[in-house]
Design a protein around this motif. Structure first.
Motif, short mmCIF file in Angstrom:
data_model
loop_
_atom_site.label_atom_id
_atom_site.label_comp_id
_atom_site.label_asym_id
_atom_site.label_seq_id
_atom_site.Cartn_x
_atom_site.Cartn_y
_atom_site.Cartn_z
N UNK A 249 0.85 -1.21 -0.07
CA UNK A 249 -0.04 0.06 0.23
C UNK A 249 0.85 1.16 0.10
N UNK A 250 0.48 2.16 -0.93
CA UNK A 250 1.22 3.50 -0.91
C UNK A 250 0.11 4.62 -0.87
N UNK A 251 0.49 5.44 -0.25
CA UNK A 251 -0.57 6.78 0.00
C UNK A 251 0.59 7.99 -0.35
N UNK A 252 -0.03 8.98 -1.14
CA UNK A 252 -1.10 8.99 -1.69
C UNK A 252 -1.00 9.34 -3.08
N UNK A 253 -2.19 8.94 -3.80
CA UNK A 253 -1.98 9.23 -5.31
C UNK A 253 -3.66 9.44 -5.71
N UNK A 254 -3.54 10.65 -6.47
CA UNK A 254 -5.04 10.85 -7.16
C UNK A 254 -5.19 10.24 -8.60
N UNK A 255 -6.43 10.17 -8.65
CA UNK A 255 -6.94 9.16 -9.99
C UNK A 255 -6.01 9.30 -11.18
N UNK A 256 -5.57 10.35 -11.72
CA UNK A 256 -4.79 10.12 -12.87
C UNK A 256 -3.43 9.80 -12.43
N UNK A 257 -2.85 9.75 -11.29
CA UNK A 257 -1.51 9.11 -11.04
C UNK A 257 -1.56 7.94 -10.55
N UNK A 258 -2.98 7.35 -10.01
CA UNK A 258 -3.05 5.88 -9.77
C UNK A 258 -2.93 5.27 -11.28
N UNK A 259 -3.99 5.61 -12.15
CA UNK A 259 -4.09 5.04 -13.59
C UNK A 259 -2.76 4.98 -14.08
N UNK A 260 -1.78 5.94 -14.09
CA UNK A 260 -0.59 6.04 -14.72
C UNK A 260 0.36 4.88 -13.79
N UNK A 261 0.43 4.79 -12.80
CA UNK A 261 1.22 3.99 -11.98
C UNK A 261 0.88 2.54 -12.15
N UNK A 262 -0.51 2.58 -12.33
CA UNK A 262 -0.91 1.03 -12.40
C UNK A 262 -0.53 0.33 -13.79
N UNK A 263 -0.62 1.16 -14.91
CA UNK A 263 -0.27 0.83 -16.14
C UNK A 263 1.22 0.71 -16.13
N UNK A 264 2.05 1.43 -15.31
CA UNK A 264 3.75 1.16 -15.31
C UNK A 264 3.82 -0.10 -14.78
N UNK A 265 3.52 -0.36 -13.50
CA UNK A 265 3.66 -1.44 -12.86
C UNK A 265 3.39 -2.63 -13.52
N UNK A 266 2.40 -2.68 -14.12
CA UNK A 266 1.80 -3.85 -14.95
C UNK A 266 2.53 -4.02 -16.38
N UNK A 267 3.42 -3.28 -16.75
CA UNK A 267 3.92 -3.10 -18.10
C UNK A 267 5.03 -4.08 -17.97
N UNK A 268 5.67 -4.07 -19.10
CA UNK A 268 7.05 -4.98 -19.27
C UNK A 268 8.08 -4.20 -18.27
N UNK A 269 8.07 -4.16 -17.13
CA UNK A 269 8.91 -3.35 -16.38
C UNK A 269 10.25 -3.88 -15.98
N UNK A 270 11.37 -3.48 -16.25
CA UNK A 270 12.49 -4.04 -16.02
C UNK A 270 13.18 -3.11 -14.96
N UNK A 271 13.38 -4.00 -13.63
CA UNK A 271 13.90 -3.11 -12.42
C UNK A 271 15.34 -3.71 -12.23
N UNK A 272 16.19 -3.10 -11.92
CA UNK A 272 17.67 -3.23 -11.62
C UNK A 272 17.72 -4.17 -10.30
#
Length: 430
Positions: free
Chosen positions: A401-424
């Motif tokens: 859980x992370x606080x705080x994100x407003x709707x545009x930020x939530x939708x954008x972060x959700x898309x990034x987290x569930x994309x082909x994300x490569x983390x070092x």
């Protein structure tokens, strides 16, 4: 020997044949004209004696039944450990006595508050400490005794079937965009939590619009939203900051009535990011019977005495130096069995205007310590709001859980987290 088999108890029945025989001898010595009259009298007398005997031993309802067992005084029929024995089972073989049926819940079977009948506690107006309080605290104390309100929208069907995790979100009637973003992301329901576990269901908790001029308009919009999604619980209290505590106790009561067997509950705000996969992984080796209450726990937090702060509390309302441990209200996990006990514990306390602190007080009543977890970030991944970490999707992917994100930020972060994300580097927080 049972009482009803003792010879003395049959004495009344042994007298009647002798009495009838003596009367028959008298009849034989009478003239023929008088025999008919005397015979009628004798038969009537014999019938009266017989009826009297039967009345002394049997009631009319027992006439054709077996003789009843002896009646014992309940206070005298006790087991060695002091528990009372059912008198009707006293003479039975212990193997023949059925085990007692567990007591059913004594709570209501449906929401039992149907009217709002609450008046201000005007006795407080004569107290000197009350007169110097700020208006919002006077208003809170005037109506603090008004604990439960009627239910306007209800969905008990959410807990039908096999439900493993109930996701509950505190929201406000005007914030439709936040609810819509949550439905599209972490609030999306699942038929299975995986690993043979039950479903994941989502509900939003609401009061009514705080501004009277907006109430009718927003209530119509909310009714339409609820017809579309069927996921809103609403009660008849105003949606204000101090009434967030009402939202807590109303949900706990609702859970106790309609959802008593759900194993786990996640409860959060409508401006947080949640990773459901990580929540379910965390719960995989947990048991519903645990005293599980986990989140971003604050220890030894002090009441804020600065009047310009949103969380300001006057000393007259809370005089202690620090609060009991509590989890930040942005989001926390709890076991269903603890939630039901929490409902009854909260009913023993007076309401407090800060909802997450109030839940900490209820946990203190139960003697339960909330558990801190690094995956719950009530104040952001970094408390420095300008830190790049608060916008880094690799960190969000590892959190619960992370606080705080407003709707545009939530939708954008959700898309990034569930994309082909490569983390070092992979963070280990579970």
């Amino acid at each position: 020997m049972p009482v009803w088999d003792h010879p003395a108890s049959q004495g009344g029945r042994q007298e009647s044949p002798g009495l009838i025989f003596s009367l028959s001898s008298v009849l034989s010595a009478l003239p023929h004209r008088k025999k008919t009259v005397y015979r009628s009298l004798c038969l009537a007398l014999a019938l009266l004696v017989a009826v009297t005997v039967f009345q002394r031993s049997l009631t009319p309802g027992q006439f054709l039944q077996e003789p009843p067992p002896p009646t014992l005084e309940p206070q005298k029929a006790q087991k060695p450990n002091g528990q009372l024995v059912n008198p009707n089972n006293f003479w039975k073989n212990p193997k023949d006595v059925a085990a007692p049926t567990p007591m059913a819940s004594q709570g209501p079977q449906a929401w039992d508050v149907t009217t709002t009948n609450c008046s201000a506690n005007i006795n407080l107006t004569h107290q000197p400490w009350f007169q110097v309080l700020e208006p919002q605290f006077r208003q809170f104390l005037f109506y603090r005794h008004c604990r439960y309100f009627p239910m306007l929208l209800n969905h008990p069907e959410k807990c039908r079937g096999d439900v493993y995790l109930l996701v509950v979100v505190k929201s406000v009637i005007t914030q439709h965009d936040r609810r819509e973003a949550i439905r599209q992301t972490w609030g999306r329901e699942r038929q299975s939590a995986g690993g043979g576990r039950g479903a994941v269901r989502t509900l939003f908790l609401l009061g009514t619009a705080s501004k009277q001029e907006e109430r009718t308009h927003y209530q119509q919009l909310l009714a339409y939203e609820d017809r579309l999604y069927g996921d809103i619980l609403q009660w008849g209290f105003l949606d204000t900051f101090f009434n967030l505590t009402l939202k807590e106790i109303h949900f706990l009561k609702w859970l106790d009535i309609y959802c008593p067997h759900v194993p786990f509950i996640f409860k959060g705000d409508d401006d947080v990011f949640v990773n459901p996969t990580n929540l379910l992984e965390f719960l995989a080796d947990r048991q519903p019977q645990e005293n599980l209450f986990v989140g971003d726990v604050l220890q030894h937090a002090r009441p804020i005495r600065r009047k310009d702060n949103k969380y300001y509390i006057p000393g007259a309302l809370y005089g202690k130096a620090s609060y009991p441990p509590y989890a930040g209200g942005g989001g926390f996990l709890m076991a269903g069995s603890l939630a039901r006990r929490l409902h009854h514990a909260c009913d023993t306390l007076e309401l407090y205007p800060i909802d997450d602190v109030f839940l900490g007080m209820c946990l203190e009543v139960l003697g339960v310590q909330p558990t801190a977890h690094e995956g719950f970030k009530t104040f952001g991944i970094s408390r420095n709001r300008n830190s790049r970490m608060n916008k880094e999707p690799c960190f969000f992917r590892a959190m619960l859980v992370v606080h705080k994100l407003l709707p545009p930020e939530l939708l954008a972060m959700w898309g990034l987290v569930h994309s082909n994300l490569t983390c070092s580097r992979k963070l280990q927080v579970l």
